[in-house]
Design a protein around this motif. Structure first.
Motif, short mmCIF file in Angstrom:
data_model
loop_
_atom_site.label_atom_id
_atom_site.label_comp_id
_atom_site.label_asym_id
_atom_site.label_seq_id
_atom_site.Cartn_x
_atom_site.Cartn_y
_atom_site.Cartn_z
N THR A 39 0.84 -1.19 0.00
CA THR A 39 0.00 0.00 0.00
C THR A 39 0.88 1.25 0.00
OG1 THR A 39 -0.16 -0.19 2.41
CG2 THR A 39 -1.93 -1.13 1.11
N PRO A 40 0.36 2.38 -0.49
CA PRO A 40 1.20 3.57 -0.66
C PRO A 40 1.64 4.21 0.64
CG PRO A 40 -1.08 4.08 -1.17
CD PRO A 40 -1.01 2.60 -0.99
N VAL A 41 2.82 4.79 0.60
CA VAL A 41 3.34 5.54 1.74
C VAL A 41 2.79 6.97 1.72
CG1 VAL A 41 5.44 6.55 2.72
CG2 VAL A 41 5.41 4.15 2.05
N VAL A 42 2.60 7.52 0.52
CA VAL A 42 2.06 8.88 0.37
C VAL A 42 0.56 8.79 0.14
CG1 VAL A 42 2.15 11.02 -0.96
CG2 VAL A 42 4.24 9.72 -0.55
N THR A 43 -0.20 9.56 0.89
CA THR A 43 -1.66 9.50 0.80
C THR A 43 -2.26 10.89 0.96
OG1 THR A 43 -3.65 8.52 1.79
CG2 THR A 43 -1.86 9.04 3.28
N THR A 83 5.50 17.67 0.81
CA THR A 83 5.33 18.84 -0.04
C THR A 83 6.65 19.25 -0.65
OG1 THR A 83 4.62 21.17 -0.11
CG2 THR A 83 5.63 20.40 1.93
N THR A 84 6.58 19.86 -1.84
CA THR A 84 7.76 20.46 -2.47
C THR A 84 7.71 21.98 -2.37
OG1 THR A 84 6.61 20.46 -4.61
CG2 THR A 84 8.01 18.56 -4.10
N TYR A 113 -2.27 24.81 -3.03
CA TYR A 113 -1.57 23.56 -3.31
C TYR A 113 -1.54 23.20 -4.79
CZ TYR A 113 -1.13 22.51 1.64
OH TYR A 113 -0.78 22.54 2.96
N ARG A 114 -2.14 24.02 -5.63
CA ARG A 114 -2.08 23.73 -7.06
C ARG A 114 -0.64 23.74 -7.56
NH1 ARG A 114 -5.76 28.17 -9.60
NH2 ARG A 114 -4.54 29.34 -8.04
N ALA A 115 0.22 24.48 -6.87
CA ALA A 115 1.62 24.55 -7.28
C ALA A 115 2.46 23.44 -6.65
CB ALA A 115 2.21 25.91 -6.88
N ASP A 116 1.85 22.62 -5.78
CA ASP A 116 2.60 21.55 -5.12
C ASP A 116 2.73 20.33 -6.04
OD1 ASP A 116 4.02 20.38 -3.13
OD2 ASP A 116 2.40 20.27 -1.68
N PHE A 117 3.58 19.39 -5.67
CA PHE A 117 3.90 18.24 -6.52
C PHE A 117 2.65 17.44 -6.88
CE2 PHE A 117 5.20 13.92 -7.42
CZ PHE A 117 6.31 14.09 -8.23
N PHE A 118 1.80 17.15 -5.88
CA PHE A 118 0.61 16.35 -6.13
C PHE A 118 -0.62 17.20 -6.42
CE2 PHE A 118 3.27 13.50 -3.52
CZ PHE A 118 3.34 12.41 -4.39
N ALA A 136 -0.80 16.38 0.69
CA ALA A 136 -0.44 14.96 0.74
C ALA A 136 0.36 14.70 2.01
CB ALA A 136 0.37 14.56 -0.49
N PHE A 137 0.31 13.47 2.49
CA PHE A 137 0.90 13.14 3.78
C PHE A 137 1.54 11.75 3.75
CE2 PHE A 137 -2.92 15.67 4.16
CZ PHE A 137 -2.52 16.75 4.94
#
Length: 598
Positions: free
Chosen positions: A217-221, A235-236, A325-330, A334-335
């Motif tokens: 299962t994913p680490v990032v959610t 976050t980036t 957050y539109r400019a963030d990676f996802f 995300a957590f």
């Protein structure tokens, strides 16, 4: 040289190389095999023809069957001492493959090739020794020892200045956490590592042997399974915060862009009025289209310059001041995951029985001996499964792990019993051989309240129906009242997560906790709420948005089934098995507030 001659020389070289390999393999085979034909060389150490210490000491005859064999042992010197007035030295060599060290006797003559006996007796020195395995005199601790014929490798560990941190003296666990890159060389941490490995192997053996599929299962959610909010954000955006922020646009620049938009809007309005008056005017439709493109362009320019006014600390904000957050990676918050449960449920509702075994994270600012920021969770999920089935699976799993440890890690457990917890083996045996006690939350609270009334025990945290049981309550039930593991079930609805199935009484949910001596709660599980409307109500009551759980709700829309599962913190299982006091010793590289070293 002619091409033919070059080819002939190259062919001869290849033949010589092949003969050398064959000769090496032939010599290696003689070195590798015991008198009865057993291959003793480690599979991926054939280049060195190395035999693991466990191959010798952990064999049924404790190495006696290999007496007379020439072996190569590689490892690290635990202790070394000269004897016979400097004529020879004894080394206790460990390679971590088992609890024991193998004794190696090295003569002065053999050691001279590497600088003498002092070059190899310092603790921490690595050696690869070739020698003959011989029997030791009767009454000696080990039945065999290696008499060195050659030292093939020495990795010096000069401790003449007392700098090697693992000198031969007792070290505190707090100190060992400061040298986590070396602490695995200690007896205690080495034993814990082997116990941990055995528990991981037992986990896979248990579930694989019962038809479960292993799911990653994913680490990032983007969702919080527990609704606790104590999550590490991924976050980036912070990298942009360190960049030089763009200059804020002046009022004149903004007014200029706004005026350009106004002009284009006026132009557009006029063209549309002309088109409405006479749509057949030649070229008018093309002018309207071009004007639309031009208007969108100046609007985009205005939006970009207005964005610059909302940049604070290098991070773009929305119009209401929140992080954009539109400019963030996802493209959204995300957590790091706190649980793989929701994702496991998705697969259970297609493949029946699955389990996860992976890292999870909690950003809880806790410095207790029971909490880590990063830890592993084992989370099975089972379709067509009730709370009763779930409790049985949890009990069977824990008992299986205890039996596996007793069968495979006896020497490590005996050492930990002497150094850490004298009751560890007895506790494992009792759990492996005894069915767990089961009682409802209401019954458990009643017992604890009676204990308080009779003044047999005073708890730090008060006990009454509706409060969550604390570790002191859980341990009292397991260690004093029943003296065995206990499964408490049917907890109050108000103190449990939204996904736990509501019971018909409306007050409780079909949840259970497995409580064990020494630790308290080891496993938490439940039958999952499979009814769509009830699940929606629970989410809304908890103040949680429905959108991040759309997929979870879909499971209830598209072929819902009763299903259940549980979660077990792997490090707590290690704590229970070893008797360690602090969970930071139960994981190779612990993370807790202020500490992310190594």
């Amino acid at each position: 040289m002619a091409d033919g001659a070059v080819d002939e020389v190259e062919s001869l070289r290849q033949q010589v190389a092949e003969l050398q390999l064959q000769l090496k393999a032939k010599n290696g085979a003689a070195l590798a095999q015991s008198a009865d034909g057993r291959d003793t060389v480690a599979p991926y150490s054939r280049s060195f023809q190395r035999t693991m210490v466990a191959t010798v000491l952990s064999s049924p005859d404790e190495g006696v069957g290999l007496v007379g064999c020439t072996l190569r042992i590689g490892g690290w010197v635990r202790t070394g001492r000269e004897a016979g007035a400097g004529a020879f030295a004894f080394l206790e060599v460990s390679d971590g493959s088992c609890f024991g060290n193998i004794q190696v006797m090295v003569t002065k003559e053999v050691a001279e090739a590497v600088g003498g006996l002092k070059a190899i007796t310092s603790a921490g020195t690595s050696v690869l020794v070739e020698g003959e395995l011989t029997e030791t005199p009767p009454g000696t601790k080990q039945k065999v020892e290696l008499k060195a014929m050659a030292l093939l490798h020495v990795g010096p560990c000069d401790n003449s200045a007392g700098e090697y941190p693992l000198a031969k003296k007792k070290q505190t666990m707090e100190f060992l956490r400061e040298i986590m890159h070396l602490r695995a060389r200690t007896n205690t941490i080495g034993a814990v590592a082997r116990v941990r490995n055995a528990l991981a192997a037992a986990t896979h053996a248990f579930f694989q042997g019962r038809g479960f599929l292993y799911v990653h299962t994913p680490v990032v959610t983007a969702s919080d399974c527990e609704g606790a909010g104590e999550m590490f954000q991924v976050t980036t955006l912070l990298t942009k915060a360190d960049e030089k922020p763009p200059a804020k646009p002046s009022a004149e620049a903004i007014a200029e862009k706004q005026a350009a938009v106004d002009d284009r809007v006026a132009e557009m309005d006029q063209l549309r009025a002309d088109e409405a008056a006479d749509s057949k005017v030649k070229g008018l439709a093309k002018k309207v289209k071009n004007s639309e493109v031009a208007l969108q362009r100046v609007r985009d320019d205005l939006a970009k310059i207005m964005e610059l006014t909302r940049v604070e600390g290098g991070i773009l904000r929305t119009e209401d001041g929140k992080v954009d957050y539109r400019a963030d990676f996802f493209g959204k918050p995300a957590f790091l995951t706190v649980s793989g449960q929701l994702n496991a449920e998705y697969y259970a509702c297609a493949l029946s029985n699955v389990y996860t075994f992976g890292p999870t994270f909690r950003a809880e600012n806790s410095h207790t001996a029971r909490h880590l920021a990063e830890f592993l969770m084992i989370e099975p999920e089972m379709a067509f499964c009730t709370l009763e089935d779930d409790m049985q699976c949890a009990e069977d799993y824990v008992r299986f792990c205890c039996r596996h440890l007793l069968d495979t890690c006896r020497l490590d457990l005996e050492f930990l019993g002497k150094q850490v917890d004298s009751g560890a083996i007895a506790r494992l045996e009792a759990v492996a051989d005894t069915p767990f006690k089961r009682l409802s939350y209401t019954e458990a609270v009643g017992i604890l309240e009676e204990v308080v009334r009779s003044k047999k025990k005073k708890f730090e945290f008060p006990v009454k129906w509706g409060v969550d049981l604390q570790s002191e309550h859980e341990r009292y039930l397991t260690e004093e009242v029943f003296q065995q593991p206990v499964i408490v079930y049917n907890y109050p609805r108000a103190i449990k997560a939204f996904y736990m199935r509501q019971n018909d009484d409306g007050r409780t949910v079909a949840a259970m906790d497995v409580l064990v001596p020494k630790v308290g709660e080891l496993i938490g599980g439940s039958q999952r709420e499979e009814r769509l409307e009830v699940l929606k109500e629970r989410l809304e009551e908890a103040g949680m948005p429905l959108e991040p759980y759309a997929a979870y709700l879909d499971l209830r829309k598209y072929g819902t089934v009763p299903h259940a599962g549980f979660g077990l913190g792997f490090e707590r299982l290690v704590l229970f098995a070893t008797g360690l006091e602090n969970i930071r010793e139960a994981i190779p590289f612990p993370r807790w507030p202020g500490h992310a070293d190594f």
